[in-house]
Design a protein around this motif. Sequence first.
Motif, PDB file in Angstrom:
ATOM      1  N   LEU A 123       0.873  -1.183   0.000  1.00 20.13           N
ATOM      2  CA  LEU A 123       0.000   0.000   0.000  1.00 20.13           C
ATOM      3  C   LEU A 123       0.915   1.239   0.000  1.00 20.13           C
ATOM      4  O   LEU A 123       1.338   1.713   1.045  1.00 20.13           O
ATOM      5  CB  LEU A 123      -0.948  -0.011   1.199  1.00 20.13           C
ATOM      6  N   SER A 124       1.206   1.709  -1.176  1.00 20.80           N
ATOM      7  CA  SER A 124       2.202   2.771  -1.379  1.00 20.80           C
ATOM      8  C   SER A 124       1.637   4.137  -0.986  1.00 20.80           C
ATOM      9  O   SER A 124       0.418   4.325  -0.919  1.00 20.80           O
ATOM     10  CB  SER A 124       2.602   2.798  -2.853  1.00 20.80           C
ATOM     11  N   PRO A 125       2.522   5.113  -0.759  1.00 14.37           N
ATOM     12  CA  PRO A 125       2.068   6.488  -0.529  1.00 14.37           C
ATOM     13  C   PRO A 125       1.147   6.980  -1.649  1.00 14.37           C
ATOM     14  O   PRO A 125       0.185   7.697  -1.394  1.00 14.37           O
ATOM     15  CB  PRO A 125       3.374   7.286  -0.491  1.00 14.37           C
ATOM     16  N   GLU A 126       1.440   6.572  -2.871  1.00 13.48           N
ATOM     17  CA  GLU A 126       0.608   6.970  -4.014  1.00 13.48           C
ATOM     18  C   GLU A 126      -0.824   6.455  -3.850  1.00 13.48           C
ATOM     19  O   GLU A 126      -1.793   7.179  -4.100  1.00 13.48           O
ATOM     20  CB  GLU A 126       1.251   6.431  -5.304  1.00 13.48           C
ATOM     21  N   LEU A 127      -0.956   5.200  -3.401  1.00 11.00           N
ATOM     22  CA  LEU A 127      -2.305   4.633  -3.192  1.00 11.00           C
ATOM     23  C   LEU A 127      -3.056   5.391  -2.101  1.00 11.00           C
ATOM     24  O   LEU A 127      -4.253   5.642  -2.227  1.00 11.00           O
ATOM     25  CB  LEU A 127      -2.211   3.144  -2.835  1.00 11.00           C
ATOM     26  N   PHE A 128      -2.341   5.751  -1.032  1.00  7.16           N
ATOM     27  CA  PHE A 128      -2.994   6.529   0.033  1.00  7.16           C
ATOM     28  C   PHE A 128      -3.439   7.895  -0.476  1.00  7.16           C
ATOM     29  O   PHE A 128      -4.500   8.398  -0.099  1.00  7.16           O
ATOM     30  CB  PHE A 128      -2.067   6.673   1.246  1.00  7.16           C
ATOM     31  N   LYS A 129      -2.598   8.481  -1.332  1.00 12.03           N
ATOM     32  CA  LYS A 129      -2.951   9.784  -1.901  1.00 12.03           C
ATOM     33  C   LYS A 129      -4.244   9.687  -2.722  1.00 12.03           C
ATOM     34  O   LYS A 129      -5.147  10.518  -2.608  1.00 12.03           O
ATOM     35  CB  LYS A 129      -1.795  10.258  -2.813  1.00 12.03           C
ATOM     36  N   ILE A 130      -4.325   8.648  -3.523  1.00 13.62           N
ATOM     37  CA  ILE A 130      -5.517   8.432  -4.364  1.00 13.62           C
ATOM     38  C   ILE A 130      -6.738   8.180  -3.481  1.00 13.62           C
ATOM     39  O   ILE A 130      -7.812   8.750  -3.701  1.00 13.62           O
ATOM     40  CB  ILE A 130      -5.279   7.233  -5.320  1.00 13.62           C
ATOM     41  N   TRP A 131      -6.552   7.320  -2.465  1.00 17.60           N
ATOM     42  CA  TRP A 131      -7.655   6.992  -1.529  1.00 17.60           C
ATOM     43  C   TRP A 131      -8.187   8.277  -0.882  1.00 17.60           C
ATOM     44  O   TRP A 131      -9.398   8.524  -0.868  1.00 17.60           O
ATOM     45  CB  TRP A 131      -7.123   6.011  -0.478  1.00 17.60           C
ATOM     46  N   LEU A 132      -7.268   9.086  -0.351  1.00 16.05           N
ATOM     47  CA  LEU A 132      -7.679  10.314   0.347  1.00 16.05           C
ATOM     48  C   LEU A 132      -8.332  11.308  -0.609  1.00 16.05           C
ATOM     49  O   LEU A 132      -9.295  11.987  -0.248  1.00 16.05           O
ATOM     50  CB  LEU A 132      -6.470  10.963   1.032  1.00 16.05           C
ATOM     51  N   HIS A 133      -7.811  11.381  -1.815  1.00 11.50           N
ATOM     52  CA  HIS A 133      -8.377  12.284  -2.820  1.00 11.50           C
ATOM     53  C   HIS A 133      -9.851  11.935  -3.079  1.00 11.50           C
ATOM     54  O   HIS A 133     -10.723  12.806  -3.046  1.00 11.50           O
ATOM     55  CB  HIS A 133      -7.562  12.205  -4.114  1.00 11.50           C
ATOM     56  N   HIS A 134     -10.126  10.642  -3.321  1.00 10.32           N
ATOM     57  CA  HIS A 134     -11.514  10.227  -3.586  1.00 10.32           C
ATOM     58  C   HIS A 134     -12.388  10.412  -2.344  1.00 10.32           C
ATOM     59  O   HIS A 134     -13.555  10.774  -2.447  1.00 10.32           O
ATOM     60  CB  HIS A 134     -11.556   8.774  -4.060  1.00 10.32           C
ATOM     61  N   PHE A 135     -11.803  10.153  -1.181  1.00 11.79           N
ATOM     62  CA  PHE A 135     -12.583  10.307   0.059  1.00 11.79           C
ATOM     63  C   PHE A 135     -12.979  11.773   0.250  1.00 11.79           C
ATOM     64  O   PHE A 135     -14.156  12.093   0.455  1.00 11.79           O
ATOM     65  CB  PHE A 135     -11.775   9.802   1.269  1.00 11.79           C
ATOM     66  N   ASN A 136     -12.002  12.657   0.166  1.00  5.94           N
ATOM     67  CA  ASN A 136     -12.272  14.087   0.368  1.00  5.94           C
ATOM     68  C   ASN A 136     -13.264  14.620  -0.666  1.00  5.94           C
ATOM     69  O   ASN A 136     -14.149  15.404  -0.323  1.00  5.94           O
ATOM     70  CB  ASN A 136     -10.964  14.882   0.305  1.00  5.94           C
ATOM     71  N   GLU A 137     -13.115  14.174  -1.910  1.00  6.92           N
ATOM     72  CA  GLU A 137     -14.064  14.609  -2.947  1.00  6.92           C
ATOM     73  C   GLU A 137     -15.476  14.134  -2.655  1.00  6.92           C
ATOM     74  O   GLU A 137     -16.439  14.882  -2.827  1.00  6.92           O
ATOM     75  CB  GLU A 137     -13.621  14.079  -4.315  1.00  6.92           C
ATOM     76  N   SER A 138     -15.589  12.888  -2.191  1.00  7.48           N
ATOM     77  CA  SER A 138     -16.921  12.338  -1.877  1.00  7.48           C
ATOM     78  C   SER A 138     -17.572  13.132  -0.758  1.00  7.48           C
ATOM     79  O   SER A 138     -18.785  13.364  -0.780  1.00  7.48           O
ATOM     80  CB  SER A 138     -16.820  10.866  -1.467  1.00  7.48           C
ATOM     81  N   VAL A 139     -16.766  13.547   0.227  1.00  4.52           N
ATOM     82  CA  VAL A 139     -17.304  14.374   1.308  1.00  4.52           C
ATOM     83  C   VAL A 139     -17.727  15.734   0.744  1.00  4.52           C
ATOM     84  O   VAL A 139     -18.876  16.161   0.918  1.00  4.52           O
ATOM     85  CB  VAL A 139     -16.267  14.566   2.450  1.00  4.52           C
ATOM     86  N   ASP A 140     -16.806  16.389   0.048  1.00  2.00           N
ATOM     87  CA  ASP A 140     -17.054  17.775  -0.391  1.00  2.00           C
ATOM     88  C   ASP A 140     -18.198  17.886  -1.401  1.00  2.00           C
ATOM     89  O   ASP A 140     -18.869  18.914  -1.463  1.00  2.00           O
ATOM     90  CB  ASP A 140     -15.775  18.374  -0.991  1.00  2.00           C
ATOM     91  N   GLU A 141     -18.405  16.840  -2.192  1.00  6.82           N
ATOM     92  CA  GLU A 141     -19.483  16.891  -3.191  1.00  6.82           C
ATOM     93  C   GLU A 141     -20.869  16.731  -2.561  1.00  6.82           C
ATOM     94  O   GLU A 141     -21.875  17.025  -3.197  1.00  6.82           O
ATOM     95  CB  GLU A 141     -19.281  15.792  -4.245  1.00  6.82           C
ATOM     96  N   ASN A 142     -20.905  16.231  -1.315  1.00  4.67           N
ATOM     97  CA  ASN A 142     -22.206  15.893  -0.718  1.00  4.67           C
ATOM     98  C   ASN A 142     -22.529  16.598   0.590  1.00  4.67           C
ATOM     99  O   ASN A 142     -23.699  16.692   0.951  1.00  4.67           O
ATOM    100  CB  ASN A 142     -22.284  14.385  -0.486  1.00  4.67           C
ATOM    101  N   PHE A 143     -21.490  17.048   1.299  1.00  2.06           N
ATOM    102  CA  PHE A 143     -21.725  17.568   2.645  1.00  2.06           C
ATOM    103  C   PHE A 143     -20.890  18.814   2.921  1.00  2.06           C
ATOM    104  O   PHE A 143     -19.808  18.998   2.373  1.00  2.06           O
ATOM    105  CB  PHE A 143     -21.398  16.496   3.699  1.00  2.06           C
TER     106      PHE A 143
END
Length: 128
Positions: free
Chosen positions: A77-97
């Motif tokens: 689980l590379s730093p790059e994967l964490f970056k992608i995970w966090l990016h999608h997570f933050n976007e999902s939050v910001d688009e809805n709440f």
Amino acid sequence: MNDIENNEDLYKLVDEFYIKLLNDPSIAYIFTEVIKIKLEEHLPILVTFWSQALFNKGGYHKNVTQLHLDINEKEYLSPELFKIWLHHFNESVDENFIGLNAEKIKTQALSIATVMQIKIHNERKDKN
Ligand code: HEM
């Protein structure tokens, strides 16, 4: 837009988040090939986890960091994967709440991701 207030909101969040993860080939393979998750079982667990983290109810008491150290044994689980995970997570939050809980859940995700990454990094150092 409203804040994250209850489990229904958390369902909406994790649902949209996993649509993003599973549609992004740079991370989807972890969920479809390395570990074959069953979405209908996985999403309710995530709701329980976040309900515990955010509202202190739900009763999630497993060691989520250890679980990811186990995944990391199968596939790095590379730093790059964490970056992608966090990016999608933050976007999902910001688009809805919007609101305090929306900010809180993003901060919690980042801090848990940071702990996971430090432990993964330390395990790699130990092996070399
Ligand atoms: C590179 C980043 C990440 C990847 C690729 C990833 C991948 C996965 C996978 C494949 C599972 C299923 C494990 C299984 O059922 O055996 C899982 C479970 C889970 N993940 Fe992650 N994860 C990542 C980061 C995070 C972070 C940062 C958090 C928390 C903020 C998190 C929270 C969870 C939770 C709560 C579960 C459910 C655990 C359970 O079944 O009890 N993940 N993750």
